[in-house]
Design a protein around this motif. Structure first.
Motif, short mmCIF file in Angstrom:
data_model
loop_
_atom_site.label_atom_id
_atom_site.label_comp_id
_atom_site.label_asym_id
_atom_site.label_seq_id
_atom_site.Cartn_x
_atom_site.Cartn_y
_atom_site.Cartn_z
N ALA A 106 -50.52 -9.04 4.54
CA ALA A 106 -49.99 -8.06 3.59
C ALA A 106 -51.11 -7.14 3.12
O ALA A 106 -51.60 -7.25 2.00
CB ALA A 106 -49.34 -8.77 2.41
N THR A 107 -51.52 -6.25 4.01
CA THR A 107 -52.55 -5.26 3.73
C THR A 107 -52.09 -3.94 4.32
O THR A 107 -51.71 -3.90 5.49
CB THR A 107 -53.89 -5.65 4.38
OG1 THR A 107 -54.26 -6.95 3.95
CG2 THR A 107 -54.99 -4.67 4.05
N GLU A 108 -52.12 -2.87 3.53
CA GLU A 108 -51.72 -1.57 4.03
C GLU A 108 -52.56 -1.22 5.26
O GLU A 108 -53.76 -1.50 5.31
CB GLU A 108 -51.90 -0.52 2.93
CG GLU A 108 -51.23 0.79 3.25
CD GLU A 108 -51.26 1.73 2.07
OE1 GLU A 108 -52.27 2.47 1.94
OE2 GLU A 108 -50.29 1.73 1.29
N CYS A 109 -51.92 -0.57 6.22
CA CYS A 109 -52.56 -0.33 7.51
C CYS A 109 -52.24 1.08 8.01
O CYS A 109 -51.13 1.56 7.83
CB CYS A 109 -52.03 -1.37 8.51
SG CYS A 109 -52.69 -1.26 10.17
N SER A 110 -53.21 1.72 8.65
CA SER A 110 -53.02 3.00 9.31
C SER A 110 -53.26 2.80 10.79
O SER A 110 -54.20 2.12 11.19
CB SER A 110 -54.01 4.03 8.76
OG SER A 110 -53.96 5.20 9.55
N ASP A 111 -52.40 3.39 11.62
CA ASP A 111 -52.55 3.20 13.06
C ASP A 111 -53.65 4.06 13.66
O ASP A 111 -53.97 3.95 14.84
CB ASP A 111 -51.22 3.40 13.78
CG ASP A 111 -50.66 4.81 13.64
OD1 ASP A 111 -51.41 5.74 13.29
OD2 ASP A 111 -49.46 4.98 13.89
N GLY A 112 -54.24 4.97 12.88
CA GLY A 112 -55.34 5.78 13.36
C GLY A 112 -54.91 7.00 14.17
O GLY A 112 -55.73 7.85 14.47
N MET A 113 -53.65 7.09 14.53
CA MET A 113 -53.17 8.20 15.35
C MET A 113 -52.19 9.10 14.59
O MET A 113 -51.99 10.23 14.96
CB MET A 113 -52.47 7.67 16.61
CG MET A 113 -53.37 6.89 17.53
SD MET A 113 -54.51 7.90 18.47
CE MET A 113 -53.44 8.69 19.63
N SER A 114 -51.56 8.56 13.56
CA SER A 114 -50.58 9.34 12.79
C SER A 114 -50.97 9.27 11.32
O SER A 114 -51.96 8.65 10.96
CB SER A 114 -49.18 8.75 12.99
OG SER A 114 -49.06 7.51 12.33
N ASP A 115 -50.17 9.91 10.52
CA ASP A 115 -50.39 9.87 9.08
C ASP A 115 -49.49 8.82 8.42
O ASP A 115 -49.23 8.89 7.22
CB ASP A 115 -50.15 11.25 8.46
CG ASP A 115 -51.20 12.26 8.89
OD1 ASP A 115 -52.37 11.85 9.06
OD2 ASP A 115 -50.86 13.44 9.06
N ARG A 116 -49.02 7.88 9.19
CA ARG A 116 -48.17 6.81 8.67
C ARG A 116 -49.02 5.70 8.06
O ARG A 116 -50.12 5.42 8.54
CB ARG A 116 -47.34 6.17 9.78
CG ARG A 116 -46.25 7.02 10.34
CD ARG A 116 -45.60 6.26 11.48
NE ARG A 116 -44.30 6.84 11.84
CZ ARG A 116 -43.50 6.32 12.74
NH1 ARG A 116 -43.84 5.20 13.38
NH2 ARG A 116 -42.36 6.87 13.01
N THR A 117 -48.48 5.05 7.03
CA THR A 117 -49.10 3.84 6.50
C THR A 117 -48.07 2.72 6.56
O THR A 117 -46.92 2.90 6.18
CB THR A 117 -49.59 4.03 5.04
OG1 THR A 117 -48.51 4.50 4.24
CG2 THR A 117 -50.76 4.98 4.98
#
Length: 158
Positions: A106-117
């Motif tokens: 349960a840790t917020e994550c960014s995929d590094g390719m989009s602006d999604r969290t």
């Protein structure tokens, strides 16, 4: 004879006053709430995904299905989630015995390719290979835009 009749009537009165076995609810029969992690209902389909290399792993309730451009698809029976605080683990093996373990945190994550969290960080271990990525409910991923938080869509009332 009179004593026997009195004993029989007493027994019948006790039986009629005591709850029947059919109406008693055992503690083990009470439905437990579904396991959740960071607001993600783990009893519903969950998808983990990563980039470089691109991969995804679908937890559909029955199977864990890993896909990538290579080596293709790997599949294992999905075990019950083991939830420990802010971490959930699924430990399984493919039909040929290759370990397939998934850890969601349960840790917020960014995929590094989009602006999604995403609400979850994913770690996938298959044999010697370890992949890191993000995860959320499949419904949230499918309904999310190109940016912003990936959250499960609200259910209609009623």
């Amino acid at each position: 004879m009179r004593l026997l009749a009195l004993a029989t009537l007493s027994s019948l009165a006790l039986v009629s006053c005591s709850p029947s076995g059919d109406t008693e609810i055992e503690a083990s029969e009470v439905a437990a709430p579904p396991p959740t992690l960071a607001g993600v209902d783990l009893s519903q389909p969950v998808r983990a995904l990563g980039t470089e290399p691109f991969w995804s792993l679908e937890l559909n309730g029955t199977d864990m299905v890993y896909t990538s451009p290579e080596p293709g698809e790997l599949r294992a029976a999905q075990p019950a989630a083991v939830v420990q605080g802010t971490v959930t683990m699924f430990e399984a093996a493919t039909a040929d015995g290759q370990p397939m373990n998934v850890t969601l945190t349960a840790t917020e994550c960014s995929d590094g390719m989009s602006d999604r969290t995403y609400p979850l960080t994913a770690l996938v271990e298959m044999g010697e290979r370890t992949l890191t990525g993000c995860a959320a409910s499949t419904a949230a991923i499918m309904s999310a835009g190109e940016s912003g938080p990936v959250v499960t869509p609200a259910q209609p009332a009623g």
